[in-house]
Design a protein around this motif. Structure first.
Motif, PDB file in Angstrom:
ATOM      1  N   ALA A   9      -3.495  11.826   9.338  1.00 43.63           N
ATOM      2  CA  ALA A   9      -3.375  13.252   9.654  1.00 43.63           C
ATOM      3  C   ALA A   9      -4.112  13.538  10.956  1.00 43.63           C
ATOM      4  CB  ALA A   9      -3.949  14.102   8.535  1.00 43.63           C
ATOM      5  N   SER A  10      -3.755  14.641  11.579  1.00 42.30           N
ATOM      6  CA  SER A  10      -4.448  15.045  12.803  1.00 42.30           C
ATOM      7  C   SER A  10      -5.849  15.530  12.450  1.00 42.30           C
ATOM      8  CB  SER A  10      -3.670  16.149  13.517  1.00 42.30           C
ATOM      9  OG  SER A  10      -3.751  17.348  12.787  1.00 42.30           O
ATOM     10  N   PHE A  11      -6.677  15.630  13.460  1.00 50.04           N
ATOM     11  CA  PHE A  11      -8.065  16.048  13.241  1.00 50.04           C
ATOM     12  C   PHE A  11      -8.164  17.492  12.752  1.00 50.04           C
ATOM     13  CE2 PHE A  11      -7.151  16.763  17.741  1.00 50.04           C
ATOM     14  CZ  PHE A  11      -7.499  18.102  17.892  1.00 50.04           C
ATOM     15  N   ASN A  12      -7.068  18.227  12.763  1.00 41.57           N
ATOM     16  CA  ASN A  12      -7.051  19.606  12.283  1.00 41.57           C
ATOM     17  C   ASN A  12      -7.107  19.708  10.764  1.00 41.57           C
ATOM     18  OD1 ASN A  12      -6.735  20.641  14.914  1.00 41.57           O
ATOM     19  ND2 ASN A  12      -4.548  20.274  14.820  1.00 41.57           N
ATOM     20  N   HIS A  13      -6.952  18.590  10.069  1.00 43.34           N
ATOM     21  CA  HIS A  13      -6.901  18.594   8.602  1.00 43.34           C
ATOM     22  C   HIS A  13      -8.153  17.937   8.034  1.00 43.34           C
ATOM     23  CE1 HIS A  13      -2.815  19.176   9.898  1.00 43.34           C
ATOM     24  NE2 HIS A  13      -2.500  19.592   8.692  1.00 43.34           N
TER      25      HIS A  13
ATOM     26  N   ILE B 216      -7.551   9.365  11.365  1.00 38.57           N
ATOM     27  CA  ILE B 216      -7.484  10.641  12.073  1.00 38.57           C
ATOM     28  C   ILE B 216      -6.851  10.394  13.429  1.00 38.57           C
ATOM     29  CG2 ILE B 216      -8.831  12.524  13.069  1.00 38.57           C
ATOM     30  CD1 ILE B 216     -10.987  11.915  10.956  1.00 38.57           C
ATOM     31  N   VAL B 217      -5.863  11.214  13.760  1.00 39.02           N
ATOM     32  CA  VAL B 217      -5.199  11.123  15.060  1.00 39.02           C
ATOM     33  C   VAL B 217      -5.316  12.474  15.760  1.00 39.02           C
ATOM     34  CG1 VAL B 217      -3.583   9.331  14.305  1.00 39.02           C
ATOM     35  CG2 VAL B 217      -2.942  11.732  14.093  1.00 39.02           C
ATOM     36  N   GLY B 218      -4.952  12.492  17.023  1.00 40.43           N
ATOM     37  CA  GLY B 218      -4.934  13.751  17.765  1.00 40.43           C
ATOM     38  C   GLY B 218      -3.793  14.627  17.278  1.00 40.43           C
ATOM     39  N   ASN B 219      -3.653  15.784  17.892  1.00 44.74           N
ATOM     40  CA  ASN B 219      -2.589  16.684  17.435  1.00 44.74           C
ATOM     41  C   ASN B 219      -1.385  16.681  18.370  1.00 44.74           C
ATOM     42  OD1 ASN B 219      -3.792  18.066  19.494  1.00 44.74           O
ATOM     43  ND2 ASN B 219      -3.969  20.010  18.423  1.00 44.74           N
TER      44      ASN B 219
ATOM     45  N   LYS C 107       0.845  -1.189   0.000  1.00 46.09           N
ATOM     46  CA  LYS C 107       0.000   0.000   0.000  1.00 46.09           C
ATOM     47  C   LYS C 107       0.882   1.241   0.000  1.00 46.09           C
ATOM     48  CE  LYS C 107      -0.561  -0.543   4.986  1.00 46.09           C
ATOM     49  NZ  LYS C 107       0.225  -1.757   5.031  1.00 46.09           N
ATOM     50  N   ILE C 108       0.249   2.366  -0.302  1.00 47.23           N
ATOM     51  CA  ILE C 108       0.920   3.658  -0.215  1.00 47.23           C
ATOM     52  C   ILE C 108       0.372   4.347   1.022  1.00 47.23           C
ATOM     53  CG2 ILE C 108       1.264   5.902  -1.314  1.00 47.23           C
ATOM     54  CD1 ILE C 108       0.822   4.478  -4.028  1.00 47.23           C
ATOM     55  N   ILE C 109       1.266   4.798   1.889  1.00 47.67           N
ATOM     56  CA  ILE C 109       0.873   5.485   3.120  1.00 47.67           C
ATOM     57  C   ILE C 109       1.375   6.919   3.022  1.00 47.67           C
ATOM     58  CG2 ILE C 109       0.970   5.475   5.629  1.00 47.67           C
ATOM     59  CD1 ILE C 109       1.931   2.542   5.424  1.00 47.67           C
ATOM     60  N   VAL C 110       0.475   7.872   3.271  1.00 46.27           N
ATOM     61  CA  VAL C 110       0.824   9.278   3.132  1.00 46.27           C
ATOM     62  C   VAL C 110       0.725   9.979   4.487  1.00 46.27           C
ATOM     63  CG1 VAL C 110       0.274  11.446   1.964  1.00 46.27           C
ATOM     64  CG2 VAL C 110      -0.059   9.272   0.768  1.00 46.27           C
ATOM     65  N   ASP C 111       1.812  10.612   4.877  1.00 49.28           N
ATOM     66  CA  ASP C 111       1.831  11.483   6.047  1.00 49.28           C
ATOM     67  C   ASP C 111       1.151  12.769   5.582  1.00 49.28           C
ATOM     68  OD1 ASP C 111       2.398  13.037   8.247  1.00 49.28           O
ATOM     69  OD2 ASP C 111       4.579  12.816   8.126  1.00 49.28           O
ATOM     70  N   ALA C 112      -0.159  12.845   5.787  1.00 50.53           N
ATOM     71  CA  ALA C 112      -0.972  13.870   5.134  1.00 50.53           C
ATOM     72  C   ALA C 112      -1.037  15.194   5.883  1.00 50.53           C
ATOM     73  CB  ALA C 112      -2.388  13.333   4.911  1.00 50.53           C
ATOM     74  N   ASP C 113      -0.404  15.305   7.029  1.00 50.80           N
ATOM     75  CA  ASP C 113      -0.439  16.563   7.773  1.00 50.80           C
ATOM     76  C   ASP C 113       0.093  17.739   6.961  1.00 50.80           C
ATOM     77  OD1 ASP C 113      -1.725  15.976  10.140  1.00 50.80           O
ATOM     78  OD2 ASP C 113       0.102  15.337  11.154  1.00 50.80           O
ATOM     79  N   ALA C 114       1.150  17.531   6.208  1.00 51.47           N
ATOM     80  CA  ALA C 114       1.756  18.629   5.448  1.00 51.47           C
ATOM     81  C   ALA C 114       1.947  18.260   3.981  1.00 51.47           C
ATOM     82  CB  ALA C 114       3.097  19.000   6.064  1.00 51.47           C
TER      83      ALA C 114
ATOM     84  N   GLN D 224       7.532  14.168   4.536  1.00 56.27           N
ATOM     85  CA  GLN D 224       8.580  15.187   4.527  1.00 56.27           C
ATOM     86  C   GLN D 224       9.459  15.073   5.761  1.00 56.27           C
ATOM     87  OE1 GLN D 224       7.318  19.239   3.389  1.00 56.27           O
ATOM     88  NE2 GLN D 224       5.270  18.370   3.173  1.00 56.27           N
ATOM     89  N   ASP D 225       9.077  14.203   6.677  1.00 54.47           N
ATOM     90  CA  ASP D 225       9.734  14.072   7.977  1.00 54.47           C
ATOM     91  C   ASP D 225      10.919  13.104   7.873  1.00 54.47           C
ATOM     92  OD1 ASP D 225      10.426  13.204  10.590  1.00 54.47           O
ATOM     93  OD2 ASP D 225       8.418  13.633  11.327  1.00 54.47           O
ATOM     94  N   TRP D 226      12.122  13.651   7.999  1.00 52.54           N
ATOM     95  CA  TRP D 226      13.324  12.821   7.848  1.00 52.54           C
ATOM     96  C   TRP D 226      13.440  11.777   8.949  1.00 52.54           C
ATOM     97  CZ3 TRP D 226      17.334  17.265   6.790  1.00 52.54           C
ATOM     98  CH2 TRP D 226      17.012  17.895   5.582  1.00 52.54           C
TER      99      TRP D 226
END
Length: 144
Positions: free
Chosen positions: A33-37, A46-49, A2-9, A71-73
């Motif tokens: 992504a956090s619930f802010n997105h 959806i995760v917390g922030n 699968k493709i997993i995307v760190d969707a926060d940014a 984008q997170d190294w």
């Protein structure tokens, strides 16, 4: 796989490319992504922030052979250790050969900023960035 995307940014254009190419290969795209997105996805978590909450959830979802977009190294380093291929939204692949240098660079820049220094932010996104991302993701999917 699968493709997993760190969707926060993650830019929306990158999410669209992921969905298009995944559809061509009958793969699922998971977004975290956090619930802010406000992310529209069939497989969205959806995760917390809280700090690192999305990263930990991504790590739990990832399995050997998956592809992750982040984008997170630091997250990329941990995912590489699990046998996950990682690329950033600019279309650059993280590898075991380069990740140590990137983490050292991140630490040096953070130390500089803590002492009052200023570093440059990311450049403005261009259409070429989307094209480069699509080419790399397509190449990764073709290699499977």
């Amino acid at each position: 796989m699968k493709i997993i995307v760190d969707a926060d940014a993650c830019p929306k254009s990158v999410l669209q490319i992921c969905r298009k190419l995944a559809g061509n290969h009958a793969l699922k795209v998971w977004t975290v992504a956090s619930f802010n997105h406000n992310i529209q996805s069939d497989h969205h978590v959806i995760v917390g922030n809280a700090s690192q909450e999305a990263d930990m959830r991504l790590m739990n979802l990832a399995q050997t052979g998956d592809i992750a977009v982040t984008q997170d190294w630091g997250l990329a380093a941990m995912l590489l250790g699990k046998g996950v291929r990682c690329l950033n939204p600019l279309g650059r692949e993280f590898s075991n050969q380069t990740i140590e240098f990137l983490l050292e660079e991140r630490e040096i820049k953070a130390k500089y900023r803590r002492s009052g220094g200023r570093t440059k932010g990311p450049h403005k996104r261009k259409t070429e960035d989307d094209r480069q991302f699509e080419v790399l993701l397509q190449r990764m999917l073709d290699e499977v």
